[in-house]
Design an enzyme around this catalytic site. Sequence first.
Site, mmCIF file in Angstrom:
data_model
loop_
_atom_site.group_PDB
_atom_site.id
_atom_site.type_symbol
_atom_site.label_atom_id
_atom_site.label_comp_id
_atom_site.label_asym_id
_atom_site.label_seq_id
_atom_site.Cartn_x
_atom_site.Cartn_y
_atom_site.Cartn_z
ATOM 1 N N THR A 78 -2.846 5.121 -4.224
ATOM 2 C CA THR A 78 -1.772 5.873 -3.563
ATOM 3 C C THR A 78 -0.403 5.604 -4.176
ATOM 4 O O THR A 78 0.468 6.462 -4.127
ATOM 5 C CB THR A 78 -1.728 5.520 -2.060
ATOM 6 O OG1 THR A 78 -1.681 4.101 -1.913
ATOM 7 C CG2 THR A 78 -2.951 6.041 -1.338
ATOM 8 N N THR A 79 -0.218 4.423 -4.760
ATOM 9 C CA THR A 79 1.055 4.118 -5.417
ATOM 10 C C THR A 79 1.123 4.797 -6.786
ATOM 11 O O THR A 79 2.127 5.429 -7.134
ATOM 12 C CB THR A 79 1.233 2.598 -5.581
ATOM 13 O OG1 THR A 79 1.039 1.963 -4.321
ATOM 14 C CG2 THR A 79 2.603 2.255 -6.109
ATOM 15 N N ASP A 98 0.851 -1.185 0.000
ATOM 16 C CA ASP A 98 0.000 0.000 0.000
ATOM 17 C C ASP A 98 0.891 1.241 0.000
ATOM 18 O O ASP A 98 1.699 1.437 0.914
ATOM 19 C CB ASP A 98 -0.899 -0.013 1.241
ATOM 20 C CG ASP A 98 -1.789 1.216 1.317
ATOM 21 O OD1 ASP A 98 -2.631 1.375 0.420
ATOM 22 O OD2 ASP A 98 -1.616 2.014 2.247
ATOM 23 N N ASP A 112 -9.159 -0.201 1.636
ATOM 24 C CA ASP A 112 -9.116 0.312 0.255
ATOM 25 C C ASP A 112 -10.389 -0.074 -0.498
ATOM 26 O O ASP A 112 -10.973 0.739 -1.222
ATOM 27 C CB ASP A 112 -7.887 -0.231 -0.486
ATOM 28 C CG ASP A 112 -6.605 0.481 -0.066
ATOM 29 O OD1 ASP A 112 -6.687 1.347 0.827
ATOM 30 O OD2 ASP A 112 -5.535 0.159 -0.603
#
Length: 538
Positions: free
Chosen positions: A102-103, A69, A400
């Site tokens: 988020t990545t 994450d 998520d």
Amino acid sequence: MSLVFDEYGNPFIIIREQGQKERLKGIEAHKSHILAARAIANVMKSSLGPKGMDKMMISPDGDVTVTNDGATILDNMDVENQIAKLLVQLSKSQDDEIGDGTTGVVVLAGALLEQAEALIDKGIHPTRISEGFELACKLAIDHLAKIADRIEFSAENIDPLVKTAMTSLGSKIVNRFHKQMAEISVNAVMSVADLERKDVNMELIKLDGREGGKLEETQLVRGIVVDKGMSHPQMPTTIKDAKICILSCQFEPPKPKTKGNLDINSVESYKKLAEMEQKYFIDMVQKVKATGANLVICQWGFDDEANHLLLANDLPAVRWVGGLELEKIAIATGGRIVPRFEEVSADKLGHAGLVREIGFGTTKDRHLLIEECPNSHAVTVFVRGGNKMIVEEAKRSIHDALCVTRNLIRDNRIIYGGGSAEITCSLAISAAADKIQGVEQYAVRAFADALDAIPLALAENSGLSPIETLAQVKAAQSKDNNPNLGVDCNQRGTISMKDQFVFDPLISKQSQFLLANQVVKMILKIDDIIKQGKEQGQ
């Protein structure tokens, strides 16, 4: 140093000159920023997509976290460079706003800065690059809205939501059971969602976990799970048709607010004091018992005297329950939190069809399950796993999926994953760049090239040839005019993301583009770094 002398000839300092400074200006400063940001982006790149690798972070205390994450990785990294910290905050912003992607947002920001460096080397001013990126970002956002599809769902038909949640979970540690986890996540969100207002109160969903079981034993409890057991081992562990008294006051005699001394000078006085104390306990228990309650949940602890009286009066009790959990129990059971014993009444009791205590293996730990509540708007996802790391990562993964489902309830437009959105935006921006007059067209083309970083990373992480795969997908999209074609990361034999049911919420992808562009513009505007050094002689 500026020195003057007094009337006796003694020197004293008026202004002490500043110590050594580290200073970077102009192109050097820009390149320093870009180097720092690219270093962070390169760390994240290998974690992108369903085949992305995990990272292991070890804290100074020796605590180990294994995750892919993006927000968690960056949050646990000890980043000192100020520009690199901006990317950490970027990932956190995406996590707070959307909860997923988020990545990808960090990888995209790194790619944009890499392209900006090449343009700076060509002599293009950073301000013109920023203007070109802003123009390209607007084109990308508009194009995404144009190619988006709508998914139709209802309380009875949640299959489209499950498929989108499965896409979010595909890159996580829980992907072996991602259909089960996706169904749990969607059912949890639908339990607390207001479909008319298109609103979801995420605070009503509690994520709890316990190591020792199998990942597939994760379940959705339509009620509350409390990490506490009954206060006395002889109290009943199963209560049907529970009438719950929820207390935020202490189950013990009141303490005086002013200090004083009490002198006991005889046995009779001591016995009288003990009887008075016991009377306080008996009155408290009787007040609760008179309401018809058959379970007490207390925010504070109570001593053995109160525990014994509760047992003697057939009144099971749970102590040391946290304030947040107490609120959720009150919401779920329809009860009221009672701050004083004088206010205890039957109309303030909560109700539940079943309250049961469960244990785990050979450990002494107990959990209390409050089920069949009249208000089913409070639910708990109870995660099981082989060890603490797996449980924590599974909780992050389910969070998520919960966020993705919430986003679709707010806005049911989707675009297709697998890098297809980035590739189609790249083609659209490249075509639009030819019509732009001025230096900005170089920056617009650079933005299009930067978008290719996402499908390239997906292909590389999946063991495919990155450039060859990207070229094939781009050619197929141009030929068929089909924006749903992407990288076949799971090697299913088709590059159609629509057929593979790889969905992303539209607002998630738009947020990625906007946030990455804003941070890159901010970094490009910084052209001078003045870092204070220590004073000489220190």
